[in-house]
Design a protein around this motif. Sequence first.
Motif, PDB file in Angstrom:
ATOM      1  N   ALA A   1       0.835  -1.209   0.000  1.00 36.61           N
ATOM      2  CA  ALA A   1       0.000   0.000   0.000  1.00 36.61           C
ATOM      3  C   ALA A   1       0.860   1.245   0.000  1.00 36.61           C
ATOM      4  O   ALA A   1       0.571   2.227  -0.713  1.00 36.61           O
ATOM      5  CB  ALA A   1      -0.924  -0.016   1.222  1.00 36.61           C
ATOM      6  N   PHE A   2       1.932   1.219   0.768  1.00 37.49           N
ATOM      7  CA  PHE A   2       2.819   2.380   0.881  1.00 37.49           C
ATOM      8  C   PHE A   2       3.439   2.759  -0.468  1.00 37.49           C
ATOM      9  O   PHE A   2       3.430   3.924  -0.875  1.00 37.49           O
ATOM     10  CB  PHE A   2       3.906   2.057   1.913  1.00 37.49           C
ATOM     11  CG  PHE A   2       4.917   3.146   2.111  1.00 37.49           C
ATOM     12  CD1 PHE A   2       4.532   4.446   2.343  1.00 37.49           C
ATOM     13  CD2 PHE A   2       6.278   2.860   2.076  1.00 37.49           C
ATOM     14  CE1 PHE A   2       5.468   5.459   2.526  1.00 37.49           C
ATOM     15  CE2 PHE A   2       7.220   3.857   2.269  1.00 37.49           C
ATOM     16  CZ  PHE A   2       6.809   5.151   2.486  1.00 37.49           C
TER      17      PHE A   2
ATOM     18  N   TRP B   1      -7.124   8.999  -0.917  1.00 29.16           N
ATOM     19  CA  TRP B   1      -6.531   7.718  -1.293  1.00 29.16           C
ATOM     20  C   TRP B   1      -5.047   7.656  -0.946  1.00 29.16           C
ATOM     21  O   TRP B   1      -4.557   6.631  -0.452  1.00 29.16           O
ATOM     22  CB  TRP B   1      -6.736   7.469  -2.790  1.00 29.16           C
ATOM     23  CG  TRP B   1      -8.065   6.875  -3.099  1.00 29.16           C
ATOM     24  CD1 TRP B   1      -9.111   7.455  -3.744  1.00 29.16           C
ATOM     25  CD2 TRP B   1      -8.506   5.554  -2.744  1.00 29.16           C
ATOM     26  NE1 TRP B   1     -10.187   6.605  -3.817  1.00 29.16           N
ATOM     27  CE2 TRP B   1      -9.836   5.413  -3.213  1.00 29.16           C
ATOM     28  CE3 TRP B   1      -7.931   4.478  -2.077  1.00 29.16           C
ATOM     29  CZ2 TRP B   1     -10.579   4.257  -3.037  1.00 29.16           C
ATOM     30  CZ3 TRP B   1      -8.664   3.317  -1.899  1.00 29.16           C
ATOM     31  CH2 TRP B   1      -9.963   3.206  -2.376  1.00 29.16           C
ATOM     32  N   VAL B   2      -4.335   8.749  -1.188  1.00 25.00           N
ATOM     33  CA  VAL B   2      -2.903   8.761  -0.874  1.00 25.00           C
ATOM     34  C   VAL B   2      -2.675   8.552   0.621  1.00 25.00           C
ATOM     35  O   VAL B   2      -1.824   7.751   1.029  1.00 25.00           O
ATOM     36  CB  VAL B   2      -2.257  10.083  -1.346  1.00 25.00           C
ATOM     37  CG1 VAL B   2      -0.872  10.262  -0.718  1.00 25.00           C
ATOM     38  CG2 VAL B   2      -2.151  10.114  -2.863  1.00 25.00           C
TER      39      VAL B   2
ATOM     40  N   PRO C   1      -5.021  -3.409  11.374  1.00 30.75           N
ATOM     41  CA  PRO C   1      -5.177  -4.845  11.592  1.00 30.75           C
ATOM     42  C   PRO C   1      -3.895  -5.661  11.348  1.00 30.75           C
ATOM     43  O   PRO C   1      -3.977  -6.881  11.212  1.00 30.75           O
ATOM     44  CB  PRO C   1      -6.235  -5.191  10.543  1.00 30.75           C
ATOM     45  CG  PRO C   1      -5.888  -4.307   9.391  1.00 30.75           C
ATOM     46  CD  PRO C   1      -5.364  -3.025   9.984  1.00 30.75           C
ATOM     47  N   LEU C   2      -2.743  -5.023  11.252  1.00 31.17           N
ATOM     48  CA  LEU C   2      -1.495  -5.719  10.928  1.00 31.17           C
ATOM     49  C   LEU C   2      -0.576  -5.824  12.139  1.00 31.17           C
ATOM     50  O   LEU C   2       0.646  -5.809  12.012  1.00 31.17           O
ATOM     51  CB  LEU C   2      -0.784  -4.989   9.780  1.00 31.17           C
ATOM     52  CG  LEU C   2      -1.565  -4.880   8.464  1.00 31.17           C
ATOM     53  CD1 LEU C   2      -0.758  -4.108   7.418  1.00 31.17           C
ATOM     54  CD2 LEU C   2      -1.939  -6.258   7.929  1.00 31.17           C
TER      55      LEU C   2
ATOM     56  N   GLY D   1      -1.649   2.611   5.361  1.00 27.71           N
ATOM     57  CA  GLY D   1      -1.442   1.166   5.264  1.00 27.71           C
ATOM     58  C   GLY D   1      -0.002   0.785   5.547  1.00 27.71           C
ATOM     59  O   GLY D   1       0.272  -0.185   6.269  1.00 27.71           O
ATOM     60  N   GLY D   2       0.939   1.544   4.985  1.00 27.45           N
ATOM     61  CA  GLY D   2       2.342   1.280   5.288  1.00 27.45           C
ATOM     62  C   GLY D   2       2.676   1.524   6.737  1.00 27.45           C
ATOM     63  O   GLY D   2       3.439   0.771   7.354  1.00 27.45           O
ATOM     64  N   ALA D   3       2.076   2.570   7.317  1.00 27.65           N
ATOM     65  CA  ALA D   3       2.368   2.919   8.710  1.00 27.65           C
ATOM     66  C   ALA D   3       1.867   1.853   9.677  1.00 27.65           C
ATOM     67  O   ALA D   3       2.566   1.488  10.630  1.00 27.65           O
ATOM     68  CB  ALA D   3       1.762   4.275   9.047  1.00 27.65           C
TER      69      ALA D   3
END
Length: 634
Positions: free
Chosen positions: A185-186, A222-223, A239-240, A229-231
């Motif tokens: 994602a990042f 979106w950005v 959820p990661l 997501g990366g963070a």
Amino acid sequence: MDVFHLLWLVPAFPLAGFLILALFGLRLHSRAIAWIGTGSIGLSAILTLWIGVHFLTQPPANYQYSLTLWTWFDINGFAPGIALYLDPLSLVYIFVITFVSFFIHLYSTAFMRSNEGYVRFFAYMNLFVFSMLVLVLANNLLLLYLGWEGVGLCSFLLIGFWYRDEVNGYAARKAFIVTRIGDTAFIIGLFLLVKQFHTLNIQDILQQAPVVWSAGATAVVWVTILLLGGAVGKSAQLPLQTWLPDAMAGPTPVSALIHAATMVTAGVYLIARTHVLYSLAPAVQLLVAIIGLLTLLIAGFSALAQHDLKRILAYSTISQIGYMFLALGVGAWTAAIFHFMIHAFFKALLFLAAGAVIMAMEEEHDIFKMGGLRKKMPVTFWTFLVGSGALAAIPLITAGFYSKDLILFDAFASTQGSFWLWLGGFVGAFITVLYTFRMVFVTFYGEQKKPITHNPEEEKAMMIPLVVLAVLSVIGGWIELPHAWAHFTPFSDFLTHVLPPTNLKPDMESQEFMLQLLTAVIVFAGIYLSWLAYVKKPALSASWKNTSLGRACHDFFYKGWMFDQLYDKLFVKPVVWISRIDPHDFIDYIYEGFGRLNVLIHAGFSRTQSGYVRWYLLCIAIGILFIFSLILFV
């Protein structure tokens, strides 16, 4: 001499240490390995301190300094450089990274002395620090991504350091794969930024973003979601978050480095660095706060049920990073970075002290098989108690109070905060006290259940870092006093040169003292309840587990709210099932085809090696004839 021109040496020293150890380490004595591995980080820390003093006393223009070393590549005017960028945010980060890492390396010289792979350990650790320094000093997205993936690689290598144990290899693979989800994602988010702004320079993007995008624009939403997501992948947030508890398979100094100074703080840095984009996407910024709040509560309850000393601290880290995300989400940018710094001090301290306990107990990790260690290991006990007090945010006397209290206040008083965000953080603070002092009382009080075979307190290299980090865990909070006491806020004032101040609702400062009082009450109430349940009347905690509801809750929290089991059913088992029922799909045929083609080519070339000179001369003649034919007729 302009000291800022030496900025490149801060990451260069750890890189040089890595290269020396990687290339010549097997020929070096263990003492030389320790000196190179630790000394390279020490040089970076000293240089960082020197640069920091100059930055505070003689700051560069606009509190920003860029240093371009060389051009990475140049394609039709698109020329990203190997360039470093220093401002108050990156200065705070490199200070924490170098100083905390130095003490972890010093501790490791004694902790890892008898382990196989001594040189490999320090080589990986130096590369880890180098990668994190590149990440926070990068002035463009490409260099930042290099550091981002570098810390991911090093975490894989260090979590699986004892690779002969299958469990360790599994934990390393899990960390690598789960964080790859966020990294995917990042990188997509980075592609969108480059496509929109036609530059990799981070500051240019942040300056242009408010002009190009309006608040709430679809592109910026979106950005920021993709960057988030990366963070959440790197910082082990919902959820990661599932990879971090298993990452305790690596050596204890690795856990300290990952949790305090490197990998899991990268996500916090990314959001803080791109705060302009999140300010343009208020819905996503609120999502950051919600993710942080849910994560800190889930991780806190999970820590309450753990028996493994390092897993308790792992869930604690997930929870404390959740507080930082909560602060970022309500626009309390400086509060998040303040807590990052204080957390680095006391979490490194707790992991290193835990390592001393585990070493003394012959690698025993279960706190319920320890007990009675406070008199046998007084230095470890008192330093661990200081770190625990900072984690629990004991008022006035620990640094954790000043940083966490600021987050709770901003969650309530910020214009982007709310009562519910504050209440969740408040409940999380109470849970933190419970699991922290449960850990302290069970490990160090009561009867000693296992003899100490080797007392690590005889190792000065292990005790010095504990004492220094304990001091920092007490005095570190004094650089930012609560608003209700005095407007002594040098840390926030320094960071406001790059991060905007928190926007507070009207007349909120008058309520800060009441919120502090409530926080103090729950801290001492939590300590008392932990003492009652695990020292005074240990039967109370046992009786709760004997009930059906208590057993169910304990098992649910012990398994981390069953996230691993859920992901196993949703993702892992379906992939394994498909691979079993379709072992020879078309993808296999593609790769098998390449393999067979190479075999055929190899067989053809092998036939030309006949050993007959006349055959070779004939081939040469045919080749010359072919070349002349091309020259004459083409």
